[in-house]
Design a protein around this motif. Structure first.
Motif, short mmCIF file in Angstrom:
data_model
loop_
_atom_site.label_atom_id
_atom_site.label_comp_id
_atom_site.label_asym_id
_atom_site.label_seq_id
_atom_site.Cartn_x
_atom_site.Cartn_y
_atom_site.Cartn_z
N ALA A 131 0.82 -1.21 0.00
CA ALA A 131 0.00 0.00 0.00
C ALA A 131 0.85 1.26 0.00
N ALA A 132 2.09 1.13 0.45
CA ALA A 132 2.98 2.29 0.51
C ALA A 132 3.98 2.32 -0.64
N ALA A 133 3.88 1.37 -1.56
CA ALA A 133 4.85 1.30 -2.67
C ALA A 133 4.79 2.55 -3.53
N ASP A 134 5.94 3.06 -3.90
CA ASP A 134 6.04 4.24 -4.76
C ASP A 134 6.01 3.80 -6.21
N PRO A 135 4.96 4.14 -6.97
CA PRO A 135 4.89 3.70 -8.36
C PRO A 135 6.01 4.26 -9.23
N LEU A 136 6.61 5.36 -8.79
CA LEU A 136 7.71 5.94 -9.56
C LEU A 136 9.02 5.19 -9.33
N ARG A 137 9.07 4.28 -8.35
CA ARG A 137 10.26 3.48 -8.09
C ARG A 137 10.04 2.01 -8.48
N ARG A 138 9.01 1.75 -9.29
CA ARG A 138 8.69 0.36 -9.61
C ARG A 138 9.79 -0.34 -10.41
N ARG A 139 10.64 0.44 -11.06
CA ARG A 139 11.70 -0.16 -11.89
C ARG A 139 12.92 -0.58 -11.08
N ASP A 140 13.04 -0.09 -9.84
CA ASP A 140 14.23 -0.45 -9.06
C ASP A 140 13.89 -0.98 -7.67
N THR A 141 12.62 -1.31 -7.43
CA THR A 141 12.20 -1.79 -6.12
C THR A 141 11.28 -2.99 -6.27
N VAL A 142 11.60 -4.07 -5.58
CA VAL A 142 10.76 -5.27 -5.57
C VAL A 142 9.72 -5.13 -4.46
N VAL A 143 8.47 -5.41 -4.76
CA VAL A 143 7.40 -5.30 -3.78
C VAL A 143 6.97 -6.69 -3.33
N LEU A 144 6.97 -6.92 -2.02
CA LEU A 144 6.53 -8.18 -1.43
C LEU A 144 5.29 -7.93 -0.58
N ARG A 145 4.47 -8.96 -0.41
CA ARG A 145 3.18 -8.77 0.25
C ARG A 145 3.29 -8.68 1.76
N ASP A 146 4.25 -9.41 2.36
CA ASP A 146 4.28 -9.55 3.81
C ASP A 146 5.36 -8.66 4.44
N ARG A 147 5.06 -8.16 5.63
CA ARG A 147 6.02 -7.35 6.37
C ARG A 147 7.22 -8.21 6.76
N LEU A 148 8.41 -7.63 6.65
CA LEU A 148 9.64 -8.37 6.92
C LEU A 148 10.30 -7.87 8.20
#
Length: 278
Positions: A131-148
């Motif tokens: 929910a907090a993922a930055d769409p402008l960083r989608r090319r250099d950031t992997v998004v995972l579902r669970d808190r680490l």
């Protein structure tokens, strides 16, 4: 004469660094660009510090190229610019937007972009809050579902530091050693909330960084204990439970070299086959 060229690139639309017939690669684009500005009849041969895979980015990549001295001297044309300044300007005029040359300089004697390097530093970015993922960083950031759990990941990562045979985290190549010195492997949460890994080694083998990341993410998820990555390392073979993480989260940030008078000696040392003591 040998040139040192510092550069960066967005690896998203490239099939990796190494030139391959019919594919768009960083090496291919740069080789053709150098040939264009130097008016060379053939693509210029390049040697790079880190042969990044498809999709991997770089901010601090370094390469060298051996070129004709007369062609380099002619780069300024009728201007009073130095050749190194003219080289950057001319390359900027022919390169695509996803490749940037930061600096061109005549290389010191003994310099080899690959073998003279003391260490390479990579960064890997993981967002664990979709929910907090930055769409402008989608090319250099992997998004995972669970808190680490970044503290557990950091502890597990630090247990891998040192001189080891990293066969468990590398794709083997015939005749190539998998012995490396991992100088730093740590995790922290950046100001934007994204988890960032810093991975530093004298050199890396194929897929090593992404496998190292893949070995500690399950620790952060609570699926494996903190000591599991070190257990995998001691096993000495690829473990199917270790996921090689996506390429786009990885970026080569820095390549460090010794003083000029130690470049040749460092290159000779790096060419020697690495082995473990005893």
């Amino acid at each position: 004469m040998r040139l040192r060229i510092d550069l960066g690139y967005d690896g998203t639309d490239f099939s990796g660094w190494a030139a391959q017939p019919g594919l768009r690669t960083v090496e291919g684009v740069l080789s053709e660009a150098l040939a264009t500005v130097l008016r060379a009849p053939d693509p210029v041969r390049l040697t790079v510090a880190g042969r990044t895979d498809a999709g991997v980015h770089a901010r601090g990549q370094v390469m060298h190229a051996d070129v004709e001295e007369d062609a380099y001297a002619r780069l300024p044309g009728r201007s009073d610019r130095a050749p190194e300044v003219a080289a950057v300007a001319r390359l900027s005029g022919v390169l695509p937007a996803d490749v940037v040359v930061h600096r061109v300089a005549v290389a010191p004697e003994g310099f080899d972009a690959r073998f003279s390097a003391l260490r390479r530093r990579y960064r890997y970015r993981v967002c664990d809050d979709p929910a907090a993922a930055d769409p402008l960083r989608r090319r250099d950031t992997v998004v995972l579902r669970d808190r680490l759990d970044e503290a557990a990941m950091d502890e597990a990562a630090r247990s891998l530091v040192g001189l080891h045979d990293f066969a468990a985290f590398c794709r083997r190549r015939e005749g190539a050693t998998t012995v490396r010195t991992l100088l730093e492997y740590s995790w922290h949460r950046a100001d934007d909330g994204v988890l960032e890994a810093t991975v530093v080694a004298d050199a890396f083998c194929h897929s090593m960084v992404r496998a190292l990341v893949g070995s500690v993410v399950p620790v952060g998820e609570g699926r494996h204990p903190v000591g599991w990555p070190a257990e995998v390392l001691r096993g000495g073979v690829r473990d199917p439970r270790v996921r090689v993480m996506p390429a786009h989260g990885l970026s080569l940030e820095e390549v460090v070299y010794p003083p000029d008078d130690a470049l040749a000696a460092r290159a000779d040392e790096a060419r020697a086959t690495r082995t473990l003591p005893g």
